[in-house]
Design a protein around this motif. Structure first.
Motif, short mmCIF file in Angstrom:
data_model
loop_
_atom_site.label_atom_id
_atom_site.label_comp_id
_atom_site.label_asym_id
_atom_site.label_seq_id
_atom_site.Cartn_x
_atom_site.Cartn_y
_atom_site.Cartn_z
N GLY B 344 -19.42 -34.84 -35.74
CA GLY B 344 -18.05 -35.09 -35.25
C GLY B 344 -17.88 -36.34 -34.67
N LEU B 345 -18.14 -36.77 -33.90
CA LEU B 345 -18.06 -38.04 -33.41
C LEU B 345 -18.60 -39.02 -34.05
N ALA B 346 -18.97 -38.77 -34.91
CA ALA B 346 -19.85 -39.81 -36.01
C ALA B 346 -19.00 -40.72 -36.99
N THR B 347 -18.14 -39.13 -37.23
CA THR B 347 -16.49 -39.12 -38.02
C THR B 347 -15.56 -39.85 -37.48
N ILE B 348 -15.74 -39.81 -36.02
CA ILE B 348 -14.65 -40.28 -35.61
C ILE B 348 -14.95 -41.79 -35.65
N ALA B 349 -16.22 -41.88 -35.39
CA ALA B 349 -16.51 -43.80 -35.18
C ALA B 349 -16.38 -44.63 -36.22
N LEU B 350 -16.65 -43.50 -37.39
CA LEU B 350 -16.73 -44.14 -38.19
C LEU B 350 -15.42 -44.32 -39.34
N GLY B 351 -14.74 -43.21 -38.48
CA GLY B 351 -13.42 -43.06 -39.88
C GLY B 351 -14.22 -42.33 -41.29
N THR B 352 -15.02 -41.80 -41.87
CA THR B 352 -15.34 -40.99 -42.59
C THR B 352 -16.43 -40.30 -42.49
N GLN B 353 -16.30 -39.77 -43.73
CA GLN B 353 -17.66 -38.77 -42.91
C GLN B 353 -18.89 -39.12 -44.56
N GLY B 363 -25.31 -49.52 -33.98
CA GLY B 363 -24.61 -51.54 -33.33
C GLY B 363 -22.91 -50.94 -32.85
N SER B 364 -22.54 -50.15 -33.54
CA SER B 364 -20.74 -49.88 -33.73
C SER B 364 -20.97 -49.15 -32.17
N SER B 365 -21.35 -47.96 -32.30
CA SER B 365 -21.46 -46.79 -31.27
C SER B 365 -22.67 -46.66 -31.11
N PRO B 366 -22.96 -47.17 -30.36
CA PRO B 366 -24.79 -46.61 -29.65
C PRO B 366 -24.87 -45.31 -29.24
N LEU B 367 -24.15 -44.47 -28.40
CA LEU B 367 -24.18 -42.96 -28.05
C LEU B 367 -24.03 -42.58 -29.39
N VAL B 368 -23.93 -42.73 -30.44
CA VAL B 368 -23.34 -41.94 -31.17
C VAL B 368 -24.43 -41.79 -32.51
N GLY B 369 -24.94 -43.19 -32.60
CA GLY B 369 -25.33 -43.60 -33.21
C GLY B 369 -27.06 -43.23 -32.53
N TRP B 370 -27.01 -42.94 -31.83
CA TRP B 370 -28.29 -42.43 -31.30
C TRP B 370 -28.33 -40.81 -31.00
N ALA B 371 -27.20 -39.92 -30.96
CA ALA B 371 -27.05 -38.85 -31.15
C ALA B 371 -27.76 -38.60 -32.62
N ALA B 440 -13.60 -49.12 -33.80
CA ALA B 440 -14.70 -47.86 -33.17
C ALA B 440 -13.41 -47.20 -32.16
N GLN B 441 -13.41 -46.22 -31.88
CA GLN B 441 -12.20 -45.19 -30.87
C GLN B 441 -13.18 -44.70 -29.81
N ALA B 442 -12.34 -44.22 -28.49
CA ALA B 442 -12.58 -43.68 -27.91
C ALA B 442 -12.82 -42.71 -27.93
N LEU B 443 -14.41 -42.27 -27.56
CA LEU B 443 -14.83 -41.06 -28.28
C LEU B 443 -14.87 -39.79 -26.67
N PRO B 444 -14.14 -38.88 -26.30
CA PRO B 444 -13.57 -38.09 -26.01
C PRO B 444 -14.83 -37.49 -25.02
N VAL B 445 -14.19 -37.54 -24.08
CA VAL B 445 -15.09 -37.06 -23.17
C VAL B 445 -15.64 -35.95 -22.86
N SER B 446 -15.18 -35.15 -23.05
CA SER B 446 -15.81 -33.38 -23.36
C SER B 446 -16.06 -32.91 -23.93
N SER B 447 -16.09 -33.23 -25.29
CA SER B 447 -16.93 -33.92 -26.15
C SER B 447 -18.54 -34.17 -25.66
#
Lengths: 227, 484
Positions: B344-353, B363-371, B440-447
């Motif tokens: 779900g966060l990768a969809t937000i970061a990439l804008g696609t599934q 590289g573009s969103s390390p937290l989501v990439g690692w997750a 890249a969009q800001a990731l929701p904190v709760s998520s």
């Protein structure tokens, strides 16, 4: 119950079972949505009638409840809920693009009925103590096959929903002959479950109609693996 | 009253969310936390005193039920926390508030209630109704975004799983007949006690109908087609519930039939049913993962694979394999929910599934990439994660029991799926970012918090299972009745 009375009850049950099968067959081939709904109501009415016959013949209050619940939910509540949820416009429609032609659908339905009858035989050989099982078990299985076939060959959402409900009626038609005393909790829960399911599916159908301009769900085929 | 409370609390929350829409997300989170607390209390009582029976026998909870209850409650907490920020982020992305926003938390709570009810109810018929209600309450959650594709997915989901439910209903009623004939109550314990006295035709017919019917809901091949469609369209928080615990609810029903089936002397090949159904699902899913083009669909196919692994493990028939079965059920729920949170966060970061065209997420969103990478490794069965432990246990038990063909095939399919998952997700997280990707969009904190919370158990339980939980897993495995 005397032998003669039991025979009479079996004759009535057989008559209702025949109408039950015919109404199911009608749902498979009916073009008019309103006609499909009426045939479904007849189908559910025959389930109620069979349950009443069995309730009297087997002196089972539980089956009396099943008859009452089936009548009030499927014959009365479900059509009302469905018309309210989907909008009455749907029922004026005529479905012109079945997946299969009517003669071919009928031919396959006859084959399914025969298959259901064969499949119920091993079970009937061990359920010998239940006097109505030989009528209700194959009939219920035939209805389940007809319901599944309706879902497969009808493109209109309402007709597919009728197919699902016919499957459920089939399961109950088969089971009332072998299970006479579901707990009252299960009976009440089943009574509540069916209208809720119809309400939700009906509303889903209304949303589909509002967003795509049609409730012909058989044409919704965009979700596939894309290369 | 403890078991009844587990259902009453979210029902009250569902009503309250209708009244106060603004407080609904936090109310749902508080409810999920309360349910988790109650579920832990109930599980501890089961471990200490054996099965809990309440409300004149209307509710029963044993070790296997308690384990599933804990899973639903835990995924419920993480999914409700994840939803808070994720749903708002989806609205920002779409530029509008989804028309179903008002219903989201109400349906979420009702969906949770229906899943929580499955392990708590005693009567088989009422349990079937709970399973049916999981579909009914989640239909509009799948169709949440009200697009044509989402509605198509929801329709397929409802129609296929309801067809399955109708088949399962007949199966349950046939079993009901057999149980009643043997003079036993219509519960799991009653079914197991009645099984040796039931005619084999009744037992087998009931089982096959239940396998096909509940199998449709669990996503077993060939009834799995709704699963990738629903998961590609539903919000990630709902995917976590669908894949993590809803499919497991249907599988739970099938698993509970196993001890009855093997006790019937007229059914000598009971294990074969499980092996064939399980291996077919694992094998087909492994090859489908190879050619998938959408990463949410990939995780959905991975669910099909895991359902197959669990069934195969049951069919291996030994107590050691059943320990792996229960562990896999547990590991799948925890890991798959994490995977969908990451997706779900990768969809937000990439804008696609879509997999093709997406790259360089590390590289573009390390937290989501690692997750996403860790999720892929974990669900594929890489050490040190919890799925590795469960799959290793199953394979070891299978070879140990001399089931070389089934275990060999299972090993091959697991390896294919492993390679496919890691290759597909690797192509998203590594390489240079594609130039056309959305900023890249800001990731929701709760998520993000939910993601971290969901990650902890799948890492920790890979190393260490707390003794009370280990005890519960062993008790649950023993209920499946495998050979020593």
């Amino acid at each position: 119950m005397s032998g003669h009375a039991l025979e009479l009850a079996q004759a009535f049950d057989g008559f209702f079972a025949a109408l039950f099968v015919l109404a199911g067959l009608g749902v498979i081939v009916a073009r008019q949505m309103r006609g499909t709904l009426y045939l479904f109501m007849l189908h559910a009415l025959m389930l109620s009638a069979s349950a009443i016959v069995l309730a009297i013949a087997l002196h089972s209050a539980h089956l009396g409840w099943v008859a009452l619940i089936t009548f009030s939910t499927k014959v009365v509540a479900v059509p009302l809920v469905l018309i309210w949820a989907t909008g009455s416009k749907v029922y004026g429609r005529r479905e012109v693009d079945h997946v299969l032609s009517i003669p071919l659908s009928l031919l396959i339905a006859v084959g399914l009925a025969f298959a259901a009858w064969i499949m119920s035989q091993p079970l009937l050989q061990v359920i010998t103590a239940q006097p109505f099982a030989a009528i209700n078990l194959p009939t219920g299985l035939i209805a389940m096959f007809f319901g599944a076939f309706t879902v497969t060959v009808r493109r209109e959402g309402v007709a597919q929903l009728m197919g699902l409900l016919i499957m459920e009626s089939g399961a109950f038609f088969a089971s009332i002959a072998i299970v006479h005393d579901l707990t009252i909790i299960a009976e009440i829960a089943a009574a509540v479950d069916v209208p809720i399911a119809v309400l939700v599916i009906g509303l889903l159908l209304r949303s589909i109609g509002a967003v795509t301009g049609s409730t012909r769900v058989g044409h919704m085929v965009t979700l596939r693996e894309r290369r | 009253m403890l078991l009844a409370l587990i259902l009453i609390v979210p029902i009250i929350a569902a009503l309250l969310t209708l009244v106060n829409r603004r407080a609904a997300p936090w109310l749902t989170l508080a409810t999920a936390l309360a349910v988790l607390g109650l579920a832990i209390a109930a599980a501890l009582q089961v471990m200490a005193n054996g099965p809990l029976v309440e409300v004149h026998g209307g509710f029963t909870l044993d070790a296997l039920g308690a384990l599933y209850l804990l899973l639903v409650a835990f995924v419920g907490v993480t999914a409700s926390l994840y939803s808070i920020g994720y749903i708002e982020a989806r609205h920002r992305e779409a530029g509008r508030i989804a028309p179903r926003y008002r219903q989201y938390y109400t349906l979420f709570n009702l969906f949770l209630v229906s899943m929580l009810a499955v392990p708590l109810l005693t009567s088989l018929a009422v349990m079937w109704i709970a399973i049916e209600l999981t579909t009914i309450f989640s239909a509009f959650l799948v169709a949440y975004e009200d697009r044509a594709e989402a509605l198509e997915a929801a329709w397929k989901y409802v129609v296929l799983t309801t067809m399955g439910a109708m088949i399962a209903l007949l199966g349950i009623l046939v079993l009901y007949y057999g149980v009643h004939r043997a003079g036993q109550p219509p519960s799991w314990a009653g079914l197991v006690a009645a099984a040796p006295h039931m005619p084999p035709a009744v037992m087998l017919t009931g089982f096959v109908l239940a396998l096909v019917g509940f199998g449709a809901k669990a996503g077993l091949v060939p009834m799995h087609t709704w699963l990738p469609d629903a998961h590609s369209q539903a919000p990630a928080s709902i995917c976590a519930l669908l894949s993590g615990v809803e499919t497991s609810a249907a599988l739970y029903m099938i698993l509970r039939l196993y001890p009855a089936l093997i006790r019937n002397p007229g059914i000598p090949d009971a294990n074969v049913w499980f092996l064939v159904a399980g291996l077919t699902s694992v094998g087909v899913a492994a090859f489908l993962i190879l050619q998938v083009t959408d990463f949410k669909r990939l995780f959905a196919y991975s669910t099909v694979e895991h359902m197959g692994i669990i069934l195969t493990a049951v069919g291996l028939g030994t107590r050691a394999a059943h320990l792996g079965t229960v562990y896999q059920l547990f590991a799948h729920s925890l890991t798959k929910s994490f995977c969908f949170y990451a997706a779900g966060l990768a969809t937000i970061a990439l804008g696609t599934q879509r997999i093709r065209g997406s790259s360089g997420l590390l590289g573009s969103s390390p937290l989501v990439g690692w997750a996403l990478l860790l999720g892929a490794l974990a669900i594929a069965g890489a050490p040190p994660f919890v799925v590795f432990i469960s799959e290793f246990q199953i394979l070891r038990a299978g070879f140990g029991a001399g089931e070389y063909l089934a275990t060999g095939l299972l090993t091959v399919f697991i390896v294919i799926a492993f390679i496919a998952i890691v290759y597909q997700i690797g192509s998203i997280v590594f390489r240079e970012p594609a130039p056309a990707q959305t900023p890249a969009q800001a990731l929701p904190v709760s998520s993000v918090l939910a993601l971290v919370l969901a990650f902890l158990p799948l890492l920790i339980f890979g190393f260490y299972l707390p003794p009370p939980l280990r005890g519960l897993v062993h008790q649950a495995a023993a209920l499946l009745g495998g050979a020593p």
